[in-house]
Enzyme design. Structure first.
Site, PDB file in Angstrom:
ATOM      1  N   SER A  43       5.179  11.996  -4.811  1.00  0.00           N
ATOM      2  CA  SER A  43       3.713  11.921  -4.804  1.00  0.00           C
ATOM      3  C   SER A  43       3.459  13.259  -3.771  1.00  0.00           C
ATOM      4  O   SER A  43       3.694  12.966  -2.381  1.00  0.00           O
ATOM      5  CB  SER A  43       3.576  10.952  -4.972  1.00  0.00           C
ATOM      6  N   GLY A  92     -11.104  -3.320   3.433  1.00  0.00           N
ATOM      7  CA  GLY A  92     -11.616  -2.226   3.989  1.00  0.00           C
ATOM      8  C   GLY A  92     -10.775  -1.761   5.774  1.00  0.00           C
ATOM      9  O   GLY A  92     -11.716  -1.441   6.539  1.00  0.00           O
ATOM     10  N   ARG A  93     -10.056  -2.596   6.294  1.00  0.00           N
ATOM     11  CA  ARG A  93      -9.110  -3.152   7.138  1.00  0.00           C
ATOM     12  C   ARG A  93      -8.779  -1.604   7.759  1.00  0.00           C
ATOM     13  O   ARG A  93      -8.091  -0.656   6.798  1.00  0.00           O
ATOM     14  CB  ARG A  93      -8.415  -4.079   7.841  1.00  0.00           C
ATOM     15  N   PRO A  94      -8.409  -1.223   9.057  1.00  0.00           N
ATOM     16  CA  PRO A  94      -8.321   0.057   9.317  1.00  0.00           C
ATOM     17  C   PRO A  94      -5.900  -0.294   9.475  1.00  0.00           C
ATOM     18  O   PRO A  94      -5.595  -1.224   9.419  1.00  0.00           O
ATOM     19  CB  PRO A  94      -8.006   0.670  10.444  1.00  0.00           C
ATOM     20  N   GLY A 126      -5.027  -4.536  -3.935  1.00  0.00           N
ATOM     21  CA  GLY A 126      -5.447  -3.557  -4.196  1.00  0.00           C
ATOM     22  C   GLY A 126      -4.791  -2.475  -4.673  1.00  0.00           C
ATOM     23  O   GLY A 126      -4.196  -1.453  -3.617  1.00  0.00           O
ATOM     24  N   HIS A 127      -4.847  -1.667  -5.928  1.00  0.00           N
ATOM     25  CA  HIS A 127      -3.648  -0.959  -5.892  1.00  0.00           C
ATOM     26  C   HIS A 127      -4.362   0.471  -7.079  1.00  0.00           C
ATOM     27  O   HIS A 127      -5.811   0.070  -7.621  1.00  0.00           O
ATOM     28  CB  HIS A 127      -2.756  -1.170  -7.515  1.00  0.00           C
ATOM     29  N   THR A 128      -4.748   1.569  -5.988  1.00  0.00           N
ATOM     30  CA  THR A 128      -5.592   2.512  -6.500  1.00  0.00           C
ATOM     31  C   THR A 128      -5.676   3.801  -7.166  1.00  0.00           C
ATOM     32  O   THR A 128      -4.036   4.499  -7.520  1.00  0.00           O
ATOM     33  CB  THR A 128      -6.107   3.830  -4.636  1.00  0.00           C
ATOM     34  N   THR A 169       2.883 -12.617   2.872  1.00  0.00           N
ATOM     35  CA  THR A 169       2.081 -13.159   1.882  1.00  0.00           C
ATOM     36  C   THR A 169       2.872 -14.572   1.623  1.00  0.00           C
ATOM     37  O   THR A 169       3.979 -14.990   2.297  1.00  0.00           O
ATOM     38  CB  THR A 169       1.413 -12.069   1.316  1.00  0.00           C
ATOM     39  N   LEU A 219       3.174  12.936   0.430  1.00  0.00           N
ATOM     40  CA  LEU A 219       4.487  13.617   1.293  1.00  0.00           C
ATOM     41  C   LEU A 219       3.448  14.423   2.092  1.00  0.00           C
ATOM     42  O   LEU A 219       3.863  15.490   3.200  1.00  0.00           O
ATOM     43  CB  LEU A 219       5.756  14.319   0.722  1.00  0.00           C
ATOM     44  N   ASP A 223       0.706  -1.339  -0.552  1.00  0.00           N
ATOM     45  CA  ASP A 223       0.788   0.109  -0.089  1.00  0.00           C
ATOM     46  C   ASP A 223       0.822   1.404   0.182  1.00  0.00           C
ATOM     47  O   ASP A 223       0.660   2.012   0.386  1.00  0.00           O
ATOM     48  CB  ASP A 223      -0.763   0.064   0.956  1.00  0.00           C
ATOM     49  N   GLY A 279       1.667   3.179  -2.446  1.00  0.00           N
ATOM     50  CA  GLY A 279       1.046   3.926  -3.454  1.00  0.00           C
ATOM     51  C   GLY A 279       1.654   3.386  -5.060  1.00  0.00           C
ATOM     52  O   GLY A 279       1.681   4.561  -6.248  1.00  0.00           O
ATOM     53  N   LYS A 280       1.942   2.236  -5.300  1.00  0.00           N
ATOM     54  CA  LYS A 280       2.361   1.533  -6.526  1.00  0.00           C
ATOM     55  C   LYS A 280       1.804   1.946  -7.216  1.00  0.00           C
ATOM     56  O   LYS A 280       2.206   2.021  -9.198  1.00  0.00           O
ATOM     57  CB  LYS A 280       2.736   0.186  -6.054  1.00  0.00           C
ATOM     58  N   GLN A 284       2.041  -6.603  -3.365  1.00  0.00           N
ATOM     59  CA  GLN A 284       2.864  -6.035  -1.560  1.00  0.00           C
ATOM     60  C   GLN A 284       3.551  -5.451  -1.586  1.00  0.00           C
ATOM     61  O   GLN A 284       3.728  -4.336  -1.998  1.00  0.00           O
ATOM     62  CB  GLN A 284       2.706  -7.782  -1.634  1.00  0.00           C
TER      63      GLN A 284
END
Ligand code: GDP
Ligand code: IMO
Ligand code: MG
Length: 430
Positions: A413, A302-304, A40-42, A239, A332, A13, A15-16, A224
């Site tokens: 970014s 959706g987990r914190p 999960g890549h946003t 993983t 940043l 996570d 930001g790949k 990952q």
């Protein structure tokens, strides 16, 4: 060779997805080589948010071919759903645009059931998996009892193998206190999935080799992060694949001589989702603040996400493990508004100073982070257009990171959108 491997340097996570999308402007191919829909890549494009789990983050660029390599584990239900959803958005997700390795292993319903049953039985020893069947699927691959996508297109072969495998899985599921699964239902559904996916299946190693020979730009999208790697991560809280850049070779069917550069993605602080050690974790309001400001909730479950200060011991270790040649620092902007920023530059166990990430949970449980402090900045970074326009304190923070790590930062970014991306030199990293 114009190849570039993008990997996460922390626990995922980083930001790949966002960075891969931006870099795809100059890429002819974008390749996923490991992991599955635990990722999960946003991407935020024209203010619209998309979360990709299996399809490479290059899909939004019309000129780029997206490849799912042999090292990925594919849940057919998930990929079909993802294809259909993107088609509804008006995107080209045809078999000309998306190529899937016929050798990629299939996540079966019993893999998901086993993952969930084991986690719920493990209680306080659970890994905190995404519950997507990733571990059990890789187990069967290595155990030589897995299905590859091509097998779904051969109903007779599939039927005979499924009978044998399912009997064993159902026995095991019952032992774990879970419901056994129905043969006919799985057989019919998965043969149908095979028919849907057949046009996409190909020998992707061959396809990529031809691209390399034609000097095309090939971008490899890691999933990952380094410390979730099965060998070098915080085992067993990892993983089930090698997430390191080296696996871009085996996971896509290309040799190391075609690999050129490796870009490590570093979040400006640290997060982790799931269980396991986290030396710089902030369990106080500051951790809460980073979670809320950074929107740190899992893109898959959706987990914190647990939050903490930037840990350069980890990133420095990631540079060695991946052969990282340049860095992108993400998020940043989330640090704006803090008076003081802390960065971990070493660990202490008693009087002993350690500068490399320890191998065992026992050592990790004893480490105390050694922090350096830097002044923060107040300015909102979302409208900053160039690196030079960043506040002085932000540049100082980045410069210190770069000096400590000894690897150049090429991208910064400053927000989730494509536009919030500052290039320190040229726009192409190939
Ligand atoms: P990935 O798995 O490495 O692709 O990362 P995720 O998509 O799971 O998590 C990164 C989150 O941060 C997503 O919600 C992104 O939209 C968001 N994001 C990426 N880069 C930035 C950035 O520079 N600033 C902010 N505020 N958000 C970012
Ligand atoms: P991206 O690509 C963050 C974590 C899970 C769990 C552990 C094992 O979005 O960075 P698994 O389902 O893989 O067996 O779970 O790994 N995990 C991730 N954490 N980002 C990811 O992917 C992750 N994929 C798996 O939370 O701790
Ligand atoms: Mg993610």
């Amino acid at each position: 060779m114009p190849t570039l491997i993008v990997v996460g340097t922390q626990w995922g996570d980083e930001g790949k997805g966002k960075i891969v999308d931006v870099l795809t402007e100059k890429a002819d191919f974008v390749v996923r080589f490991q992991g599955g829909n635990n990722a999960g890549h946003t991407l935020v494009i024209n203010q619209k948010k998309f979360i990709l789990h299996l399809i490479p983050s290059g899909i939004f660029h019309p000129h780029t071919i997206c490849v799912i390599g042999n090292g990925v584990v594919v849940d057919p239900e998930v990929i079909i759903d993802e294809i259909e959803k993107l088609k509804k958005e008006g995107l080209d997700v045809s078999s000309q645009k998306l190529k899937i390795s016929e050798r990629a292993h299939v996540i079966m319903p019993y893999h998901k059931a086993l993952d969930l049953a084991r986690e719920s039985r493990a209680k306080k020893n659970k890994i905190g998996t995404t519950g997507r069947g990733i571990g059990p699927c890789y187990e069967d691959k290595v155990g030589r009892r897995g299905f590859r996508l091509i097998d779904l297109t051969k109903p007779d072969f599939f039927r005979e193998k499924l009978k044998v495998y399912l009997e064993e899985k159902n026995y095991y599921l019952k032992y774990l206190g879970a419901e056994p699964l129905d043969f006919k239902e799985i057989y019919e559904k998965y043969v149908e999935y095979g028919q849907y996916l057949k046009p996409y299946l190909t020998d992707t190693s061959h396809l990529l080799w031809e691209a390399i020979k034609q000097n095309k730009n090939v971008l490899f999208e890691g999933a990952q992060g380094t410390f979730l790697d099965i060998d070098y991560g915080t085992y067993p809280y990892v993983t089930s694949s090698n997430t390191l850049s080296g696996n871009a070779c085996c996971g896509s069917g290309l040799g190391p001589t075609v690999m050129n550069k490796v870009l490590g993605i570093v979040k400006a602080y640290t997060t982790r989702v799931g269980e396991g050690p986290f030396p710089t974790e902030l369990k106080d309001e500051l951790g809460e603040y980073l979670r809320e400001k950074g929107g740190e909730y899992g893109a898959t479950t959706g987990r914190p996400r647990r939050c903490g200060w930037l840990d350069l011991v980890m990133v420095k270790t990631a540079i060695r493990l991946n052969g990282i040649s340049c860095l992108a620092v993400t998020k940043l902007d989330v640090l704006s508004g803090l008076d003081t920023l802390k960065v971990c530059t070493a660990y202490k166990i008693g009087e002993k100073t350690i500068e490399s990430f320890p191998s065992t949970l026992d050592e990790l449980s004893q480490v105390t982070p050694v922090y350096e402090e830097f002044p923060g900045w107040k300015e909102n970074l979302s409208h900053v257009k160039s690196y030079n326009d960043l506040p002085k304190a932000a540049k100082n923070y980045l410069k210190n990171i770069e000096t400590y790590l000894g690897v150049p930062i090429k991208i910064v970014s400053t927000g989730p959108s494509r536009e919030n991306c500052l290039f320190l030199e040229e726009k192409s990293l190939f």
